[in-house]
Write an enzyme that holds these catalytic residues in place. Sequence first.
Site, short mmCIF file in Angstrom:
data_model
loop_
_atom_site.label_atom_id
_atom_site.label_comp_id
_atom_site.label_asym_id
_atom_site.label_seq_id
_atom_site.Cartn_x
_atom_site.Cartn_y
_atom_site.Cartn_z
N PHE A 140 -43.50 -23.98 -50.85
CA PHE A 140 -42.48 -24.14 -51.89
C PHE A 140 -41.58 -22.92 -51.85
O PHE A 140 -42.02 -21.81 -52.13
CB PHE A 140 -43.07 -24.30 -53.30
CG PHE A 140 -41.96 -24.52 -54.31
CD1 PHE A 140 -41.46 -25.79 -54.54
CD2 PHE A 140 -41.37 -23.45 -54.97
CE1 PHE A 140 -40.40 -25.99 -55.42
CE2 PHE A 140 -40.32 -23.65 -55.86
CZ PHE A 140 -39.82 -24.92 -56.07
N ASP A 225 -42.27 -14.84 -48.71
CA ASP A 225 -41.71 -15.26 -50.00
C ASP A 225 -42.69 -14.81 -51.08
O ASP A 225 -43.73 -15.41 -51.29
CB ASP A 225 -41.53 -16.79 -50.02
CG ASP A 225 -40.93 -17.27 -51.34
OD1 ASP A 225 -40.93 -16.50 -52.32
OD2 ASP A 225 -40.48 -18.43 -51.39
N LYS A 254 -38.06 -14.05 -59.87
CA LYS A 254 -38.88 -14.23 -61.06
C LYS A 254 -39.11 -12.95 -61.86
O LYS A 254 -38.24 -12.54 -62.62
CB LYS A 254 -40.19 -14.93 -60.67
CG LYS A 254 -39.88 -16.37 -60.21
CD LYS A 254 -41.07 -17.30 -60.17
CE LYS A 254 -40.59 -18.74 -59.99
NZ LYS A 254 -41.06 -19.38 -58.79
C1 LIG Z 1 -40.12 -20.20 -57.97
C2 LIG Z 1 -40.16 -20.01 -56.51
C3 LIG Z 1 -39.01 -20.10 -55.72
C4 LIG Z 1 -37.68 -20.54 -56.27
O1 LIG Z 1 -37.19 -19.73 -57.27
P1 LIG Z 1 -36.06 -20.30 -58.28
O2 LIG Z 1 -35.68 -19.12 -59.10
O3 LIG Z 1 -36.69 -21.41 -59.06
O4 LIG Z 1 -34.94 -20.80 -57.42
C5 LIG Z 1 -39.12 -19.83 -54.37
N1 LIG Z 1 -40.30 -19.50 -53.82
C6 LIG Z 1 -41.43 -19.40 -54.54
C7 LIG Z 1 -42.70 -19.01 -53.88
C8 LIG Z 1 -41.40 -19.67 -55.90
O5 LIG Z 1 -42.54 -19.63 -56.61
#
Ligand SMILES: *Cc1c(COP(=O)(O)O)cnc(C)c1O
Length: 397
Positions: A140, A225, A254
């Site tokens: 994700f 990520d 985040k």
């Molecule tokens: C939440 C998340 C994203 C996307 O972030 P947004 O601010 O919702 O666009 C990408 N990668 C990971 C691992 C995430 O948990």
Amino acid sequence: MNSQHFIELDETYSAHNYHPLDVVIERAEGVWVYDVSGNKYLDCLSAYSAVNQGHSHPVIREAAIAQMHKVTLTSRAFRNDQMGPFLKELCEYTGYEMALPMNSGAEAVETAVKAARKWGYEVKGVADNQAEIIVCNGNFHGRTITIIGFSSEEAYKKNFGPFTPGFILIPYGDAAALEAAITPNTVAFLVEPIQGEGGVIAPPDGYLQEAASLCARHNVLLMADEIQTGLGRTGKLFASEHEGVRPDVVIVGKALSGGFYPVSAVLTDKEVLGLFQPGDHGSTFGGNPLGAAIGRAALKVIQDEDLISRSRELGAYFKGRLERIESDYIKEIRGKGLFIGVELKVPARRFAEALRDRGILVKETHETVLRFAPPLIITKEEIDWAAEHVEAVLMMD
Ligand SMILES: *Cc1c(COP(=O)(O)O)cnc(C)c1O
């Protein structure tokens, strides 16, 4: 106004792209959120780890308010006095040479993909338009067209094509599959050190280390990520550190703002982000003074309150408490720090609803997993309280 009023407004006017638990939150402080009827809940999701510092942290709040009185947005047509200090502090804290600030996590992932391709063409010497990026099943990385194009989730993709080419999916946690997928055109391997949305899935021990050495050997960028796993969530600054790995590219978001504002960034050494020239990339809000001031305070809170150690210690404690629950519904409990997945043998939604009714907010992920990721400021007593309720609902018929 009661909850039903707001639920009806959402259902009428909002696109139905989520299936939220029906709790209508009006305010929050620390680990606690309050609904419109005054009921109080312990937040065990932390907005997908965006509020690691706790809701409305006073230090971040004061920094935000002070900055709002000065200037909020300049665009990058001009410079401001917050972005430079923010990126210096971010780079010094994380040990990278440069950063490129964006807003949402997905934008930072897109930025990392662009940076990797650019590096592939200009440094590695890949022929025009041939760059490949390897990604993992169950990933994700966000919701843009390019990013969902390389998702393995049919539901994320259906009726949204055509997609961006140049991505190769391999099984997660399988270093041999990574080696087999690497070609002379591979510019990067994009991976989550622990898959959050995928259900709090950690790869086998040693996987990230093997991936790092494969990437180094084949001149491929390792891009982690860490949008959800970073900034203390797993008991280290970055989850990659559990295996002593320093990725070439780290993507953060985040908790970089403590939940006040969308702030994300890509971190690399000069070799990668140093390639960007004026006009190559941009964002009206990226690096804005309000976001930067908030980011500075959010990083300060993580350090001043030693949230990484808290996550490590309290996470181990919470996991230990959950492991003592003798419920036939539990299949597996996994995770690192305060990032814990309880996989059930049955759909998790009704347990999330039962916990809400007892004053604990969690969300099912991937159907059968309950993810526990409270703000890192949670106390031992609050964990005890939560664990008792988790035990009670997992003993239901
Ligand atoms: C939440 C998340 C994203 C996307 O972030 P947004 O601010 O919702 O666009 C990408 N990668 C990971 C691992 C995430 O948990």
